[in-house]
Design a protein around this motif. Structure first.
Motif, PDB file in Angstrom:
ATOM      1  N   ILE A 270       0.840  -1.204   0.000  1.00  0.00           N
ATOM      2  CA  ILE A 270       0.000   0.000   0.000  1.00  0.00           C
ATOM      3  C   ILE A 270       0.871   1.249   0.000  1.00  0.00           C
ATOM      4  O   ILE A 270       0.633   2.186  -0.769  1.00  0.00           O
ATOM      5  CB  ILE A 270      -0.954   0.006   1.219  1.00  0.00           C
ATOM      6  CG1 ILE A 270      -1.969  -1.138   1.101  1.00  0.00           C
ATOM      7  CG2 ILE A 270      -1.668   1.349   1.346  1.00  0.00           C
ATOM      8  CD1 ILE A 270      -2.748  -1.410   2.378  1.00  0.00           C
ATOM      9  N   ALA A 271       1.888   1.276   0.853  1.00  0.00           N
ATOM     10  CA  ALA A 271       2.792   2.423   0.917  1.00  0.00           C
ATOM     11  C   ALA A 271       3.472   2.652  -0.437  1.00  0.00           C
ATOM     12  O   ALA A 271       3.580   3.798  -0.891  1.00  0.00           O
ATOM     13  CB  ALA A 271       3.832   2.224   2.017  1.00  0.00           C
ATOM     14  N   ASP A 272       3.893   1.579  -1.087  1.00  0.00           N
ATOM     15  CA  ASP A 272       4.520   1.705  -2.411  1.00  0.00           C
ATOM     16  C   ASP A 272       3.536   2.268  -3.438  1.00  0.00           C
ATOM     17  O   ASP A 272       3.879   3.168  -4.201  1.00  0.00           O
ATOM     18  CB  ASP A 272       5.044   0.353  -2.906  1.00  0.00           C
ATOM     19  CG  ASP A 272       6.315  -0.086  -2.204  1.00  0.00           C
ATOM     20  OD1 ASP A 272       6.965   0.755  -1.550  1.00  0.00           O
ATOM     21  OD2 ASP A 272       6.653  -1.281  -2.309  1.00  0.00           O
ATOM     22  N   LEU A 273       2.325   1.736  -3.457  1.00  0.00           N
ATOM     23  CA  LEU A 273       1.321   2.209  -4.417  1.00  0.00           C
ATOM     24  C   LEU A 273       0.992   3.689  -4.210  1.00  0.00           C
ATOM     25  O   LEU A 273       0.803   4.430  -5.178  1.00  0.00           O
ATOM     26  CB  LEU A 273       0.031   1.399  -4.294  1.00  0.00           C
ATOM     27  CG  LEU A 273       0.026   0.006  -4.899  1.00  0.00           C
ATOM     28  CD1 LEU A 273      -1.265  -0.721  -4.535  1.00  0.00           C
ATOM     29  CD2 LEU A 273       0.160   0.082  -6.407  1.00  0.00           C
ATOM     30  N   LEU A 274       0.915   4.090  -2.952  1.00  0.00           N
ATOM     31  CA  LEU A 274       0.532   5.469  -2.647  1.00  0.00           C
ATOM     32  C   LEU A 274       1.732   6.412  -2.577  1.00  0.00           C
ATOM     33  O   LEU A 274       1.572   7.608  -2.363  1.00  0.00           O
ATOM     34  CB  LEU A 274      -0.257   5.509  -1.330  1.00  0.00           C
ATOM     35  CG  LEU A 274      -1.555   4.700  -1.334  1.00  0.00           C
ATOM     36  CD1 LEU A 274      -2.248   4.810   0.016  1.00  0.00           C
ATOM     37  CD2 LEU A 274      -2.481   5.149  -2.456  1.00  0.00           C
ATOM     38  N   MET A 275       2.929   5.825  -2.767  1.00  0.00           N
ATOM     39  CA  MET A 275       4.167   6.605  -2.769  1.00  0.00           C
ATOM     40  C   MET A 275       4.336   7.410  -1.480  1.00  0.00           C
ATOM     41  O   MET A 275       4.620   8.603  -1.487  1.00  0.00           O
ATOM     42  CB  MET A 275       4.236   7.498  -4.009  1.00  0.00           C
ATOM     43  CG  MET A 275       4.207   6.683  -5.283  1.00  0.00           C
ATOM     44  SD  MET A 275       4.069   7.621  -6.806  1.00  0.00           S
ATOM     45  CE  MET A 275       5.586   8.535  -6.802  1.00  0.00           C
ATOM     46  N   VAL A 276       4.143   6.710  -0.356  1.00  0.00           N
ATOM     47  CA  VAL A 276       4.368   7.295   0.967  1.00  0.00           C
ATOM     48  C   VAL A 276       5.250   6.345   1.753  1.00  0.00           C
ATOM     49  O   VAL A 276       5.351   5.170   1.433  1.00  0.00           O
ATOM     50  CB  VAL A 276       3.049   7.534   1.743  1.00  0.00           C
ATOM     51  CG1 VAL A 276       2.164   8.532   1.027  1.00  0.00           C
ATOM     52  CG2 VAL A 276       2.297   6.244   1.990  1.00  0.00           C
ATOM     53  N   GLY A 277       5.889   6.862   2.786  1.00  0.00           N
ATOM     54  CA  GLY A 277       6.687   6.009   3.655  1.00  0.00           C
ATOM     55  C   GLY A 277       5.773   5.138   4.509  1.00  0.00           C
ATOM     56  O   GLY A 277       4.646   5.524   4.824  1.00  0.00           O
ATOM     57  N   LEU A 278       6.272   3.988   4.885  1.00  0.00           N
ATOM     58  CA  LEU A 278       5.489   3.084   5.718  1.00  0.00           C
ATOM     59  C   LEU A 278       5.128   3.747   7.041  1.00  0.00           C
ATOM     60  O   LEU A 278       4.000   3.627   7.512  1.00  0.00           O
ATOM     61  CB  LEU A 278       6.268   1.793   5.959  1.00  0.00           C
ATOM     62  CG  LEU A 278       5.551   0.680   6.709  1.00  0.00           C
ATOM     63  CD1 LEU A 278       4.262   0.293   6.007  1.00  0.00           C
ATOM     64  CD2 LEU A 278       6.457  -0.520   6.858  1.00  0.00           C
ATOM     65  N   ASP A 279       6.062   4.493   7.624  1.00  0.00           N
ATOM     66  CA  ASP A 279       5.773   5.169   8.887  1.00  0.00           C
ATOM     67  C   ASP A 279       4.669   6.208   8.722  1.00  0.00           C
ATOM     68  O   ASP A 279       3.784   6.331   9.563  1.00  0.00           O
ATOM     69  CB  ASP A 279       7.028   5.800   9.486  1.00  0.00           C
ATOM     70  CG  ASP A 279       7.726   6.773   8.547  1.00  0.00           C
ATOM     71  OD1 ASP A 279       7.463   6.726   7.330  1.00  0.00           O
ATOM     72  OD2 ASP A 279       8.546   7.570   9.024  1.00  0.00           O
ATOM     73  N   GLY A 280       4.687   6.940   7.635  1.00  0.00           N
ATOM     74  CA  GLY A 280       3.641   7.925   7.382  1.00  0.00           C
ATOM     75  C   GLY A 280       2.293   7.282   7.135  1.00  0.00           C
ATOM     76  O   GLY A 280       1.258   7.807   7.545  1.00  0.00           O
ATOM     77  N   LEU A 281       2.303   6.119   6.506  1.00  0.00           N
ATOM     78  CA  LEU A 281       1.056   5.402   6.249  1.00  0.00           C
ATOM     79  C   LEU A 281       0.432   4.928   7.562  1.00  0.00           C
ATOM     80  O   LEU A 281      -0.761   5.061   7.775  1.00  0.00           O
ATOM     81  CB  LEU A 281       1.316   4.204   5.333  1.00  0.00           C
ATOM     82  CG  LEU A 281       0.096   3.378   4.946  1.00  0.00           C
ATOM     83  CD1 LEU A 281      -0.840   4.196   4.071  1.00  0.00           C
ATOM     84  CD2 LEU A 281       0.532   2.116   4.237  1.00  0.00           C
ATOM     85  N   VAL A 282       1.269   4.430   8.453  1.00  0.00           N
ATOM     86  CA  VAL A 282       0.772   3.869   9.710  1.00  0.00           C
ATOM     87  C   VAL A 282       0.459   4.956  10.730  1.00  0.00           C
ATOM     88  O   VAL A 282      -0.584   4.940  11.369  1.00  0.00           O
ATOM     89  CB  VAL A 282       1.796   2.864  10.287  1.00  0.00           C
ATOM     90  CG1 VAL A 282       1.361   2.371  11.656  1.00  0.00           C
ATOM     91  CG2 VAL A 282       1.972   1.690   9.338  1.00  0.00           C
TER      92      VAL A 282
END
Length: 66
Positions: free
Chosen positions: A43-55
């Motif tokens: 999901i983070a890759d698809l949305l081009m965000v960092g994993l920490d920012g996603l969580v």
């Protein structure tokens, strides 16, 4: 939700890319779904965000992220 919307995906489009249901995406956005780490990374890759920012969500302005 904000990351998804900023990339122009609907819940249905993101669900299709992740091979899940739109209901799962909705539940995840509300914090009600248990999401495996590998899927969070996808999901983070698809949305081009960092994993920490996603969580954790975006860092509020004026807060030192370090």
């Amino acid at each position: 939700k904000a990351a998804r919307e900023s990339r122009g995906y609907t819940q249905g489009q993101l669900a299709e890319r992740l091979s899940v249901t739109p209901a799962f995406v909705a539940s995840a956005e509300q914090g009600e779904a248990d999401i495996p780490l590998y899927q969070l990374m996808h999901i983070a890759d698809l949305l081009m965000v960092g994993l920490d920012g996603l969580v954790a969500g975006p860092v509020p302005e004026g807060v030192d992220a370090a």
